[in-house]
Design an enzyme around this catalytic site. Structure first.
Site, PDB file in Angstrom:
ATOM      1  N   ASP A   1      57.057 -23.366  31.057  1.00 39.92           N
ATOM      2  CA  ASP A   1      57.748 -22.129  30.704  1.00 39.92           C
ATOM      3  C   ASP A   1      59.205 -22.227  31.160  1.00 39.92           C
ATOM      4  O   ASP A   1      59.504 -22.101  32.340  1.00 39.92           O
ATOM      5  CB  ASP A   1      57.036 -20.951  31.375  1.00 39.92           C
ATOM      6  CG  ASP A   1      57.557 -19.603  30.902  1.00 39.92           C
ATOM      7  OD1 ASP A   1      58.740 -19.531  30.518  1.00 39.92           O
ATOM      8  OD2 ASP A   1      56.788 -18.629  30.933  1.00 39.92           O
TER       9      ASP A   1
ATOM     10  N   TYR B   1      54.524 -15.383  35.568  1.00 41.26           N
ATOM     11  CA  TYR B   1      54.651 -14.383  34.495  1.00 41.26           C
ATOM     12  C   TYR B   1      55.020 -15.075  33.188  1.00 41.26           C
ATOM     13  O   TYR B   1      56.014 -15.810  33.120  1.00 41.26           O
ATOM     14  CB  TYR B   1      55.728 -13.356  34.843  1.00 41.26           C
ATOM     15  CG  TYR B   1      55.919 -12.334  33.745  1.00 41.26           C
ATOM     16  CD1 TYR B   1      54.970 -11.337  33.531  1.00 41.26           C
ATOM     17  CD2 TYR B   1      57.028 -12.385  32.912  1.00 41.26           C
ATOM     18  CE1 TYR B   1      55.135 -10.407  32.515  1.00 41.26           C
ATOM     19  CE2 TYR B   1      57.201 -11.461  31.890  1.00 41.26           C
ATOM     20  CZ  TYR B   1      56.253 -10.481  31.691  1.00 41.26           C
ATOM     21  OH  TYR B   1      56.405  -9.564  30.677  1.00 41.26           O
TER      22      TYR B   1
ATOM     23  N   LYS C   1      65.360 -15.916  26.092  1.00 40.73           N
ATOM     24  CA  LYS C   1      66.555 -15.456  26.797  1.00 40.73           C
ATOM     25  C   LYS C   1      67.841 -16.109  26.297  1.00 40.73           C
ATOM     26  O   LYS C   1      68.375 -15.712  25.287  1.00 40.73           O
ATOM     27  CB  LYS C   1      66.365 -15.612  28.303  1.00 40.73           C
ATOM     28  CG  LYS C   1      65.220 -14.735  28.841  1.00 40.73           C
ATOM     29  CD  LYS C   1      65.210 -14.673  30.331  1.00 40.73           C
ATOM     30  CE  LYS C   1      64.004 -13.919  30.859  1.00 40.73           C
ATOM     31  NZ  LYS C   1      63.969 -12.494  30.532  1.00 40.73           N
TER      32      LYS C   1
END
Length: 441
Positions: free
Chosen positions: A256, A157, A283
């Protein structure tokens, strides 16, 4: 599991409803004006709790319950809620100005901190989300290589744009062979050409990686690698193999780190011993505010340097590098010392080991996986190696456990996926969760 039989008492869902009437009312109110009431990641049946406030490692719902927070806003709140240093930095920046139509200076401080921590990041750009970070990194790779296809992993994702929403959660009957997954667009309204621009790779299958990268090497602009930190337990040797194969075929690697950056000072790539060409972040680097970033080799990132004239590349955004998010992120990184990471990772290991001992003693087909301070709980007898294994887990059992843990004062991620320990926690919080899982079972 914590689901009573008919006639013997209320089910865990019925008890959840009875204990959260104010959350139900808040959800009904929101649902009248927002489709689904909440964003997709927040929703679970019968409705999500509405959280009124957070403090340290606790959150408090509208019905007055205090819950130990192992969700941590999708792993972003690594320091817990309302950390004094982050709150002070935000207040100071807000007093100076919220958005100023010009550089505020604090973004350079966060960039210096990131480049100092991650040795493969020579230069970095900030944006508003992980989605934007992967979008711009992929666009850069395409522009530099002149190729159009990307390779991504089945189940990986990377946010919400067309090519990365291919084969995120494809139905198994449409997914094709495990060693040569079919490219399946799973986003309604995506470009009809998106699936054709993606080569899908399987996790933990070196033979397939070697074969597929060799076959498509002249068409691939990049391999974007989401190791599913906290959801799958990747082998360092596999991560190294992916990077080595890509380098052999002259295909740039985008790593990622949007979730995985919380495992240590240099991120997950330092933990794995890999050196990607570009890296995406999000994040934790925003200290709880919307943020994204992408960075890497200077010769690649300098395509965005228009100070000496047009380069053909551009990245901006009204709120990119927002000074409040930058201040919160810089304050967060200053708190993330090696000792803090050691504390977080020690608690994460204690939790996973304790849960797995519990499952073994109870002879329950379940496993806790993860890395560092990240963890997920899967109800399955299979070893979690790839998307196919994840797709076959018992999601109904996970949902009952989620509600059962809320009942016992613990707040985890939807589906018990991508949960995390935060810095204010200690052994009592971890051991308390292990005990609560045992009681819920």
């Amino acid at each position: 599991m914590d689901e009573t039989t008919a006639g013997s008492g209320p089910s865990v869902e019925e008890r959840f409803r009875a204990a959260s009437p104010r959350s139900r009312a808040a959800f009904d109110r929101a649902n009248a004006v927002m489709p689904g009431g909440v964003k997709g990641a927040y929703f679970y049946q019968p409705y999500p709790l509405t959280i009124e406030r957070g403090d340290g490692c606790y959150v408090y719902d509208l019905d007055g319950r205090r819950l130990v927070d192992f969700n941590n806003h999708h792993t972003a709140q690594i320091l817990g809620h309302n950390h004094p240093a982050v709150v002070a930095a935000v207040r100071e920046q807000v007093s100076r100005g919220i958005a100023l139509s010009a550089p505020a200076g604090v973004e350079a401080g966060l960039a210096e901190a990131m480049c100092g921590r991650v040795k493969t990041v020579e230069k970095i750009r900030f944006c508003n989300s992980g989605t934007e970070a992967t979008l711009h990194a992929i666009r850069l790779a395409r522009g530099v290589t002149g190729r159009t296809k990307i390779a991504k992993f089945e189940g990986g994702y990377h946010g919400s744009h067309d090519v990365v929403e291919v084969s995120v959660a494809p139905p198994l009957e449409r997914a094709g062979p495990a060693s040569a997954p079919r490219s399946v667009s799973t986003a309604g309204g995506a470009s009809p050409n998106a699936a054709g621009e993606v080569v899908v790779l399987p996790y933990n299958d070196e033979d397939a990686i070697e074969r597929l990268l060799a076959r498509y090497r002249r068409e691939l602009a990049c391999v974007i690698f989401d190791p599913r930190a906290g959801i799958l337990s990747q082998r360092a040797a596999f991560a190294q193999f992916v990077c080595d194969m890509a380098r052999r075929h002259d295909v740039p690697v985008i790593f990622d780190e949007i979730v995985g950056f919380r495992v240590g000072t240099g991120g997950l790539q330092e933990h794995y011993g890999i050196e990607p060409d570009l890296t995406t972040f999000g994040k934790v680097i925003g200290g709880g505010f919307p943020v994204g970033a992408f960075g890497g080799r200077a010769d690649l990132m300098d395509r965005f340097d228009s100070s000496r004239g047009p380069t053909g590349f551009f990245q901006s955004g009204t709120f990119s590098g927002h000074p409040v998010a930058m201040a919160a992120g810089l304050a967060t990184l200053k708190q993330l010392t090696p000792d803090v990471f050691a504390h977080l990772n020690r608690l994460g290991k204690r939790l996973r080991d304790g849960l797995n001992r519990l499952f073994s003693e109870r002879e329950v087909d379940a496993t806790a996986v993860g890395v560092g301070s990240l963890f997920s709980i899967h109800f399955s007898g299979e070893v979690m190696l790839n998307y196919r294994h994840l797709a076959r887990t018992d999601s109904a059992a996970a949902h009952r456990m989620l509600l059962g843990l809320i009942e016992r004062g613990y707040f985890l991620g939807n589906g018990l996926l991508m949960c995390a320990v935060s810095a204010p926690m200690d052994e009592s919080h971890v051991d308390g969760l292990i005990d609560a899982v045992g009681r819920a079972m």
